[in-house]
Design a protein around this motif. Structure first.
Motif, mmCIF file in Angstrom:
data_model
loop_
_atom_site.group_PDB
_atom_site.id
_atom_site.type_symbol
_atom_site.label_atom_id
_atom_site.label_comp_id
_atom_site.label_asym_id
_atom_site.label_seq_id
_atom_site.Cartn_x
_atom_site.Cartn_y
_atom_site.Cartn_z
ATOM 1 N N GLU A 119 0.603 -1.372 0.050
ATOM 2 C CA GLU A 119 -0.080 -0.045 -0.044
ATOM 3 C C GLU A 119 0.920 1.193 0.074
ATOM 4 O OE1 GLU A 119 -3.151 -0.449 2.835
ATOM 5 O OE2 GLU A 119 -3.454 1.830 2.759
ATOM 6 N N LEU A 120 0.931 1.952 -0.961
ATOM 7 C CA LEU A 120 1.699 3.102 -0.973
ATOM 8 C C LEU A 120 1.001 4.285 -1.539
ATOM 9 C CD1 LEU A 120 2.452 3.089 -4.399
ATOM 10 C CD2 LEU A 120 4.044 1.580 -3.727
ATOM 11 N N GLU A 121 1.684 5.665 -1.232
ATOM 12 C CA GLU A 121 1.120 6.847 -1.669
ATOM 13 C C GLU A 121 1.735 7.241 -2.858
ATOM 14 O OE1 GLU A 121 1.452 9.760 1.704
ATOM 15 O OE2 GLU A 121 1.120 8.186 3.104
ATOM 16 N N ALA A 122 0.755 7.645 -3.776
ATOM 17 C CA ALA A 122 1.203 7.994 -5.187
ATOM 18 C C ALA A 122 0.353 8.978 -5.726
ATOM 19 C CB ALA A 122 1.297 6.863 -6.097
ATOM 20 N N ASP A 123 0.849 9.711 -6.499
ATOM 21 C CA ASP A 123 -0.228 10.767 -7.337
ATOM 22 C C ASP A 123 -1.083 10.163 -8.444
ATOM 23 O OD1 ASP A 123 0.825 12.808 -5.526
ATOM 24 O OD2 ASP A 123 2.516 13.454 -6.955
ATOM 25 N N SER A 124 -0.354 8.932 -8.960
ATOM 26 C CA SER A 124 -0.883 8.733 -10.080
ATOM 27 C C SER A 124 -0.737 6.902 -10.238
ATOM 28 C CB SER A 124 -0.370 9.108 -11.458
ATOM 29 O OG SER A 124 0.982 8.742 -11.596
ATOM 30 N N VAL A 125 -1.498 6.247 -11.037
ATOM 31 C CA VAL A 125 -1.318 4.687 -11.107
ATOM 32 C C VAL A 125 0.156 4.579 -11.650
ATOM 33 C CG1 VAL A 125 -2.094 2.885 -12.600
ATOM 34 C CG2 VAL A 125 -3.605 4.380 -11.244
ATOM 35 N N ASP A 126 0.709 5.237 -12.645
ATOM 36 C CA ASP A 126 1.878 5.148 -13.223
ATOM 37 C C ASP A 126 2.919 5.405 -12.205
ATOM 38 O OD1 ASP A 126 0.662 4.729 -15.514
ATOM 39 O OD2 ASP A 126 1.250 6.621 -16.529
ATOM 40 N N GLU A 127 2.794 6.176 -11.260
ATOM 41 C CA GLU A 127 3.966 6.538 -10.151
ATOM 42 C C GLU A 127 3.849 5.312 -9.266
ATOM 43 O OE1 GLU A 127 3.529 10.321 -8.147
ATOM 44 O OE2 GLU A 127 4.477 9.272 -6.381
ATOM 45 N N ALA A 128 2.804 4.844 -8.974
ATOM 46 C CA ALA A 128 2.606 3.539 -7.973
ATOM 47 C C ALA A 128 3.400 2.539 -8.810
ATOM 48 C CB ALA A 128 1.257 3.360 -7.861
ATOM 49 N N ARG A 129 3.070 2.181 -10.109
ATOM 50 C CA ARG A 129 3.815 1.138 -10.740
ATOM 51 C C ARG A 129 5.363 1.255 -10.731
ATOM 52 N NH1 ARG A 129 1.054 -1.883 -13.997
ATOM 53 N NH2 ARG A 129 -0.569 -0.289 -14.462
ATOM 54 N N THR A 130 5.541 2.527 -10.959
ATOM 55 C CA THR A 130 7.409 2.809 -11.105
ATOM 56 C C THR A 130 7.904 2.491 -9.676
ATOM 57 O OG1 THR A 130 6.714 4.369 -12.728
ATOM 58 C CG2 THR A 130 8.799 4.606 -11.713
ATOM 59 N N THR A 131 7.070 2.881 -8.591
ATOM 60 C CA THR A 131 7.802 2.706 -7.192
ATOM 61 C C THR A 131 7.627 1.123 -6.973
ATOM 62 O OG1 THR A 131 6.730 4.839 -6.392
ATOM 63 C CG2 THR A 131 7.523 3.296 -4.694
ATOM 64 N N ALA A 132 6.553 0.418 -7.293
ATOM 65 C CA ALA A 132 6.488 -0.977 -6.758
ATOM 66 C C ALA A 132 7.455 -1.782 -7.727
ATOM 67 C CB ALA A 132 5.187 -1.287 -7.240
ATOM 68 N N SER A 133 7.949 -1.309 -8.838
ATOM 69 C CA SER A 133 8.788 -2.143 -9.636
ATOM 70 C C SER A 133 10.117 -1.765 -9.270
ATOM 71 C CB SER A 133 8.661 -1.543 -11.106
ATOM 72 O OG SER A 133 7.518 -1.824 -11.678
ATOM 73 N N GLU A 134 10.531 -0.642 -8.690
ATOM 74 C CA GLU A 134 11.687 -0.231 -8.116
ATOM 75 C C GLU A 134 12.040 -0.912 -6.770
ATOM 76 O OE1 GLU A 134 12.273 4.351 -9.158
ATOM 77 O OE2 GLU A 134 12.865 3.903 -7.299
ATOM 78 N N VAL A 135 10.876 -1.161 -6.178
ATOM 79 C CA VAL A 135 10.787 -1.846 -4.864
ATOM 80 C C VAL A 135 11.237 -3.455 -4.996
ATOM 81 C CG1 VAL A 135 9.569 -2.653 -2.801
ATOM 82 C CG2 VAL A 135 9.624 -0.036 -3.412
ATOM 83 N N ALA A 136 10.542 -4.006 -6.036
ATOM 84 C CA ALA A 136 10.640 -5.334 -6.272
ATOM 85 C C ALA A 136 12.177 -5.563 -6.915
ATOM 86 C CB ALA A 136 9.824 -5.668 -7.439
ATOM 87 N N ASP A 137 12.646 -4.811 -7.621
ATOM 88 C CA ASP A 137 13.828 -4.763 -8.103
ATOM 89 C C ASP A 137 15.137 -4.639 -7.051
ATOM 90 O OD1 ASP A 137 14.927 -5.167 -10.941
ATOM 91 O OD2 ASP A 137 16.203 -3.436 -10.487
#
Lengths: 90, 90
Positions: free
Chosen positions: B52-70
């Protein structure tokens, strides 16, 4: 017997019930905070299984996967599960 | 800053690359066989995270989640990951 039998891929997702505390998830949140990812408010960790099984139909595959999840993959006291069947098989 | 920020739910699925041997999965297949589930040919075990994360947009959420996964959730040498974003947020 061999009639319609084919390989079917199913996925089982096992996650802790919402009322159960998840210390692994908390540890991940804290690690992320120290790495600069303060935007991540909460993390819950679960398990994910890909099952390849022989079944005559999608329904049979779903039933088998649900039984397997209930009897072996999940602990129904603290975990819930969700089954998805790849309709195309292989 | 607060403008569009909202809680977004994302899911990260981490699984072993196909070329990597999965001893946990083999153990599950053998346990299932002894329980009478011979129809299960193969099992691969992975990890599943709900973020569960704070983001301004779906794209920002996807980018953050991908970075965290990586960077934290997956080991890119032996594992691959897949990110899904709940478009509705909360």
């Amino acid at each position: 017997m061999e009639r319609g039998t084919r390989g079917v891929k199913t996925k089982v997702f096992v996650s802790l019930k919402p009322s159960v505390f998840d210390p692994q998830g908390r540890t991940i949140v804290e690690a992320l905070r120290s790495m600069g990812y303060g935007a991540v408010r909460d993390v819950r960790q679960g398990k994910y299984f890909e099952l390849e099984l022989e079944a005559d139909s999608v329904d049979e595959a779903r039933t088998t996967a649900s039984e397997v999840a209930d009897r072996l993959l999940a602990n129904p006291v603290i975990e819930s599960y969700h089954v998805e069947v790849d309709e195309n098989g292989d």
